[in-house]
Scaffold this motif. Structure first.
Motif, PDB file in Angstrom:
ATOM      1  N   UNK A 238      10.786   8.977   7.270  1.00 28.03           N
ATOM      2  CA  UNK A 238       9.591   8.973   7.546  1.00 28.03           C
ATOM      3  C   UNK A 238       8.673   9.149   6.256  1.00 28.03           C
ATOM      4  N   UNK A 239       9.076   9.989   5.097  1.00 30.44           N
ATOM      5  CA  UNK A 239       8.262  10.303   3.940  1.00 30.44           C
ATOM      6  C   UNK A 239       8.073   9.002   3.007  1.00 30.44           C
ATOM      7  N   UNK A 240       9.128   7.972   3.205  1.00 35.12           N
ATOM      8  CA  UNK A 240       9.213   6.874   2.761  1.00 35.12           C
ATOM      9  C   UNK A 240       8.378   5.722   3.133  1.00 35.12           C
ATOM     10  N   UNK A 241       7.964   5.763   4.309  1.00 30.87           N
ATOM     11  CA  UNK A 241       7.354   4.871   5.194  1.00 30.87           C
ATOM     12  C   UNK A 241       5.971   5.555   5.260  1.00 30.87           C
ATOM     13  N   UNK A 242       5.543   6.603   5.289  1.00 32.88           N
ATOM     14  CA  UNK A 242       4.172   7.268   5.880  1.00 32.88           C
ATOM     15  C   UNK A 242       3.598   8.125   4.928  1.00 32.88           C
ATOM     16  N   UNK A 243       2.458   7.827   4.255  1.00 32.52           N
ATOM     17  CA  UNK A 243       1.809   8.823   3.377  1.00 32.52           C
ATOM     18  C   UNK A 243       0.552   9.118   4.220  1.00 32.52           C
ATOM     19  N   UNK A 244       0.410  10.678   4.361  1.00 30.42           N
ATOM     20  CA  UNK A 244      -0.469  11.124   5.182  1.00 30.42           C
ATOM     21  C   UNK A 244      -1.972  10.531   4.917  1.00 30.42           C
ATOM     22  N   UNK A 245      -2.614  10.175   5.983  1.00 30.75           N
ATOM     23  CA  UNK A 245      -4.045   9.605   5.743  1.00 30.75           C
ATOM     24  C   UNK A 245      -4.167   8.117   5.236  1.00 30.75           C
TER      25      UNK A 245
ATOM     26  N   UNK B 267      -7.811   3.927  12.464  1.00 22.05           N
ATOM     27  CA  UNK B 267      -6.643   3.382  12.946  1.00 22.05           C
ATOM     28  C   UNK B 267      -6.577   1.930  12.150  1.00 22.05           C
ATOM     29  N   UNK B 268      -7.707   1.192  12.067  1.00 17.99           N
ATOM     30  CA  UNK B 268      -7.576  -0.186  11.313  1.00 17.99           C
ATOM     31  C   UNK B 268      -7.129   0.275   9.739  1.00 17.99           C
ATOM     32  N   UNK B 269      -7.470   1.105   9.356  1.00 15.23           N
ATOM     33  CA  UNK B 269      -7.086   1.398   7.859  1.00 15.23           C
ATOM     34  C   UNK B 269      -5.528   1.565   7.942  1.00 15.23           C
TER      35      UNK B 269
ATOM     36  N   UNK C  74       1.007  -3.657   4.626  1.00 15.96           N
ATOM     37  CA  UNK C  74       0.914  -3.667   3.244  1.00 15.96           C
ATOM     38  C   UNK C  74       2.144  -3.075   2.549  1.00 15.96           C
ATOM     39  N   UNK C  75       2.006  -1.881   2.896  1.00 11.29           N
ATOM     40  CA  UNK C  75       3.270  -0.916   2.318  1.00 11.29           C
ATOM     41  C   UNK C  75       4.672  -1.510   2.697  1.00 11.29           C
ATOM     42  N   UNK C  76       4.907  -1.832   3.956  1.00 12.32           N
ATOM     43  CA  UNK C  76       6.180  -2.506   4.402  1.00 12.32           C
ATOM     44  C   UNK C  76       6.340  -3.813   3.780  1.00 12.32           C
ATOM     45  N   UNK C  77       5.534  -4.820   3.623  1.00 16.34           N
ATOM     46  CA  UNK C  77       5.591  -5.764   2.986  1.00 16.34           C
ATOM     47  C   UNK C  77       6.026  -5.677   1.397  1.00 16.34           C
ATOM     48  N   UNK C  78       5.149  -4.682   0.852  1.00 15.62           N
ATOM     49  CA  UNK C  78       5.507  -4.658  -0.560  1.00 15.62           C
ATOM     50  C   UNK C  78       7.029  -3.925  -1.047  1.00 15.62           C
ATOM     51  N   UNK C  79       7.068  -2.872  -0.169  1.00 16.97           N
ATOM     52  CA  UNK C  79       8.249  -2.111  -0.246  1.00 16.97           C
ATOM     53  C   UNK C  79       9.396  -2.323   0.291  1.00 16.97           C
ATOM     54  N   UNK C  80       9.463  -2.893   1.353  1.00 18.18           N
ATOM     55  CA  UNK C  80      10.426  -3.003   2.288  1.00 18.18           C
ATOM     56  C   UNK C  80      10.998  -4.567   2.690  1.00 18.18           C
ATOM     57  N   UNK C  81      10.179  -5.406   2.369  1.00 21.25           N
ATOM     58  CA  UNK C  81      10.358  -6.980   2.841  1.00 21.25           C
ATOM     59  C   UNK C  81      11.586  -7.563   2.118  1.00 21.25           C
ATOM     60  N   UNK C  82      12.498  -8.093   2.880  1.00 24.96           N
ATOM     61  CA  UNK C  82      13.658  -8.744   2.237  1.00 24.96           C
ATOM     62  C   UNK C  82      13.240  -9.735   1.145  1.00 24.96           C
ATOM     63  N   UNK C  83      12.356 -10.587   1.424  1.00 22.71           N
ATOM     64  CA  UNK C  83      12.006 -11.793   0.309  1.00 22.71           C
ATOM     65  C   UNK C  83      11.394 -11.096  -0.806  1.00 22.71           C
TER      66      UNK C  83
END
Length: 86
Positions: A4-11, A39-41, A48-57
């Motif tokens: 969770x701390x790797x994926x989520x930055x509070x707020x 919610x939208x933000x 964006x964070x998942x794409x930048x930090x965890x996307x296989x490509x």
């Protein structure tokens, strides 16, 4: 959960609450349900964070750049790279 701390930055990419605090969880859920802008933000930033930090490509590209940087023959012009076949 440990990731969770790797994926989520509070707020920024989500809302974090203390474990074992049902009132904090209820408050966070209500906030997310009633604040469309928030919610939208959170959704946009989370994607964006998942794409930048965890996307296989992205990771394959970063790894390839490391190899090209440290193995000069791979960076030479005209060097053909073997194709991978399924």
């Amino acid at each position: 959960l440990s990731a969770i701390p790797e994926l989520i930055a509070h707020g920024e990419t989500g809302l974090l609450v203390p474990s074992e605090d049902p009132q904090a969880m209820a408050d966070a859920v209500q906030e997310a349900l009633t604040d469309l802008g928030l919610r939208r933000r959170l959704i946009e930033s989370g994607r964006a964070r998942v794409r930048a930090d965890f996307d296989a490509e992205v990771w394959v590209g970063r790894l390839a750049e490391i190899y090209r940087t440290h193995i000069p023959a791979l960076a030479a012009p005209g060097v053909t790279r073997p194709r991978t076949t399924p």
